[in-house]
Design a protein around this motif. Structure first.
Motif, mmCIF file in Angstrom:
data_model
loop_
_atom_site.group_PDB
_atom_site.id
_atom_site.type_symbol
_atom_site.label_atom_id
_atom_site.label_comp_id
_atom_site.label_asym_id
_atom_site.label_seq_id
_atom_site.Cartn_x
_atom_site.Cartn_y
_atom_site.Cartn_z
ATOM 1 N N ASP A 4 0.834 -1.202 0.000
ATOM 2 C CA ASP A 4 0.000 0.000 0.000
ATOM 3 C C ASP A 4 0.868 1.252 0.000
ATOM 4 O OD1 ASP A 4 -2.409 -1.374 -0.056
ATOM 5 O OD2 ASP A 4 -2.601 -1.393 2.136
ATOM 6 N N GLU A 5 1.953 1.223 0.768
ATOM 7 C CA GLU A 5 2.885 2.358 0.796
ATOM 8 C C GLU A 5 3.604 2.509 -0.540
ATOM 9 O OE1 GLU A 5 4.078 2.338 5.526
ATOM 10 O OE2 GLU A 5 5.151 1.008 4.156
ATOM 11 N N VAL A 6 3.940 1.380 -1.159
ATOM 12 C CA VAL A 6 4.589 1.415 -2.476
ATOM 13 C C VAL A 6 3.650 2.051 -3.495
ATOM 14 C CG1 VAL A 6 5.475 -0.006 -4.368
ATOM 15 C CG2 VAL A 6 6.095 -0.533 -2.006
ATOM 16 N N GLN A 7 2.384 1.638 -3.479
ATOM 17 C CA GLN A 7 1.408 2.226 -4.405
ATOM 18 C C GLN A 7 1.291 3.731 -4.191
ATOM 19 O OE1 GLN A 7 -2.095 -0.009 -5.985
ATOM 20 N NE2 GLN A 7 -2.078 -0.791 -3.882
ATOM 21 N N ALA A 8 1.206 4.150 -2.942
ATOM 22 C CA ALA A 8 1.086 5.583 -2.646
ATOM 23 C C ALA A 8 2.323 6.334 -3.130
ATOM 24 C CB ALA A 8 0.874 5.793 -1.142
ATOM 25 N N SER A 9 3.500 5.763 -2.932
ATOM 26 C CA SER A 9 4.735 6.407 -3.391
ATOM 27 C C SER A 9 4.776 6.497 -4.910
ATOM 28 C CB SER A 9 5.961 5.631 -2.890
ATOM 29 O OG SER A 9 6.067 5.713 -1.498
ATOM 30 N N TYR A 13 4.752 9.963 -7.051
ATOM 31 C CA TYR A 13 5.839 10.198 -8.002
ATOM 32 C C TYR A 13 5.287 10.498 -9.400
ATOM 33 C CZ TYR A 13 9.419 8.863 -11.383
ATOM 34 O OH TYR A 13 10.263 8.831 -12.470
ATOM 35 N N LEU A 14 4.335 9.692 -9.850
ATOM 36 C CA LEU A 14 3.770 9.881 -11.189
ATOM 37 C C LEU A 14 3.007 11.194 -11.299
ATOM 38 C CD1 LEU A 14 2.553 6.271 -11.947
ATOM 39 C CD2 LEU A 14 4.503 7.460 -12.987
ATOM 40 N N GLU A 15 2.254 11.534 -10.286
ATOM 41 C CA GLU A 15 1.492 12.788 -10.334
ATOM 42 C C GLU A 15 2.416 13.997 -10.405
ATOM 43 O OE1 GLU A 15 -1.160 12.314 -7.000
ATOM 44 O OE2 GLU A 15 -2.591 11.136 -8.197
ATOM 45 N N GLU A 16 3.612 13.875 -9.852
ATOM 46 C CA GLU A 16 4.591 14.967 -9.899
ATOM 47 C C GLU A 16 5.358 15.020 -11.217
ATOM 48 O OE1 GLU A 16 7.172 14.373 -6.573
ATOM 49 O OE2 GLU A 16 5.610 14.844 -5.106
ATOM 50 N N THR A 17 5.507 13.876 -11.882
ATOM 51 C CA THR A 17 6.429 13.814 -13.020
ATOM 52 C C THR A 17 5.801 13.528 -14.374
ATOM 53 O OG1 THR A 17 6.871 11.457 -12.653
ATOM 54 C CG2 THR A 17 8.318 13.029 -11.536
ATOM 55 N N MET A 18 4.546 13.105 -14.414
ATOM 56 C CA MET A 18 3.960 12.694 -15.698
ATOM 57 C C MET A 18 3.808 13.869 -16.658
ATOM 58 S SD MET A 18 1.151 9.804 -14.868
ATOM 59 C CE MET A 18 1.187 9.148 -16.521
ATOM 60 N N SER A 19 4.030 13.555 -17.920
ATOM 61 C CA SER A 19 3.844 14.559 -18.970
ATOM 62 C C SER A 19 2.366 14.669 -19.303
ATOM 63 C CB SER A 19 4.635 14.163 -20.216
ATOM 64 O OG SER A 19 4.040 13.036 -20.826
ATOM 65 N N GLY A 20 2.044 15.497 -20.251
ATOM 66 C CA GLY A 20 0.657 15.729 -20.624
ATOM 67 C C GLY A 20 0.127 14.784 -21.687
ATOM 68 N N ASP A 21 0.717 13.616 -21.841
ATOM 69 C CA ASP A 21 0.278 12.656 -22.850
ATOM 70 C C ASP A 21 -1.039 12.017 -22.392
ATOM 71 O OD1 ASP A 21 -0.132 10.606 -24.643
ATOM 72 O OD2 ASP A 21 1.818 9.661 -24.343
ATOM 73 N N TRP A 55 2.457 0.205 -12.044
ATOM 74 C CA TRP A 55 2.395 1.636 -11.725
ATOM 75 C C TRP A 55 3.405 2.435 -12.554
ATOM 76 C CZ3 TRP A 55 -0.970 4.703 -9.621
ATOM 77 C CH2 TRP A 55 -1.909 4.189 -8.712
ATOM 78 N N LEU A 56 4.583 1.881 -12.773
ATOM 79 C CA LEU A 56 5.686 2.660 -13.354
ATOM 80 C C LEU A 56 5.974 2.336 -14.820
ATOM 81 C CD1 LEU A 56 8.031 2.393 -10.252
ATOM 82 C CD2 LEU A 56 6.664 4.388 -10.942
ATOM 83 N N HIS A 57 5.134 1.519 -15.460
ATOM 84 C CA HIS A 57 5.454 1.055 -16.818
ATOM 85 C C HIS A 57 5.544 2.186 -17.846
ATOM 86 C CE1 HIS A 57 1.084 1.261 -17.411
ATOM 87 N NE2 HIS A 57 1.328 1.221 -18.713
ATOM 88 N N ASP A 58 4.885 3.299 -17.613
ATOM 89 C CA ASP A 58 4.947 4.449 -18.534
ATOM 90 C C ASP A 58 5.515 5.695 -17.846
ATOM 91 O OD1 ASP A 58 3.980 3.245 -20.851
ATOM 92 O OD2 ASP A 58 1.890 3.663 -20.358
ATOM 93 N N CYS A 59 6.440 5.495 -16.907
ATOM 94 C CA CYS A 59 6.961 6.648 -16.161
ATOM 95 C C CYS A 59 7.850 7.552 -17.012
ATOM 96 C CB CYS A 59 7.664 6.206 -14.883
ATOM 97 S SG CYS A 59 9.182 5.262 -15.123
#
Length: 135
Positions: A4-9, A13-21, A55-59
């Protein structure tokens, strides 16, 4: 660190770094994660591998017309491992997570050599088929 902590992390991370694709937004990621969770349960995969990989496959997002496009999944796998190391994820799982992410992409042409890699690949493809079907 529990899953659960891994998912939250990962989500943070993704919400901070994802592009606008729009094809690879957080909604896409969440749908892939949900499919990966279900497939992991049915197929008996290792959730400690499939969950962070989904979670990270398209980071890392690479434009469709970029000469690096075929390397996008490898770049994402490299970045995912870097991120997971930063949150002290178990090092013995990182090679499996790297492979699952690198192999998920059709255009990378990397054979999925583990049940976890096939799960992440299938979850992403099911999401793509669903999105195309809806459109």
């Amino acid at each position: 660190m529990n899953l659960d902590e891994v998912q939250a992390s990962c989500r943070e991370y993704l919400e901070e770094t994802m592009s606008g694709d729009p094809a690879h937004d957080i909604s896409h990621i969440k749908r892939v994660v949900q499919s990966a969770l279900a497939l992991t349960e049915v197929e008996g995969g290792n959730l400690a591998v499939t969950l962070p990989a989904a979670w990270l496959h398209d980071c890392v997002t690479v434009a469709k017309d970029s000469p690096l496009r075929k390397q996008a999944s490898r770049l994402a796998a490299d970045e995912a491992v870097r991120f997971l190391q930063s949150i002290d994820y178990p090092a013995d799982l990182l090679p499996q997570i790297h492979h699952a992410i690198a192999a998920h992409s059709f255009s990378a042409n990397i054979p999925a050599e583990s049940i976890e890699a096939r799960i992440v690949q299938d979850a992403d493809r099911l999401e793509a088929i669903g999105a195309i079907g809806i459109a």
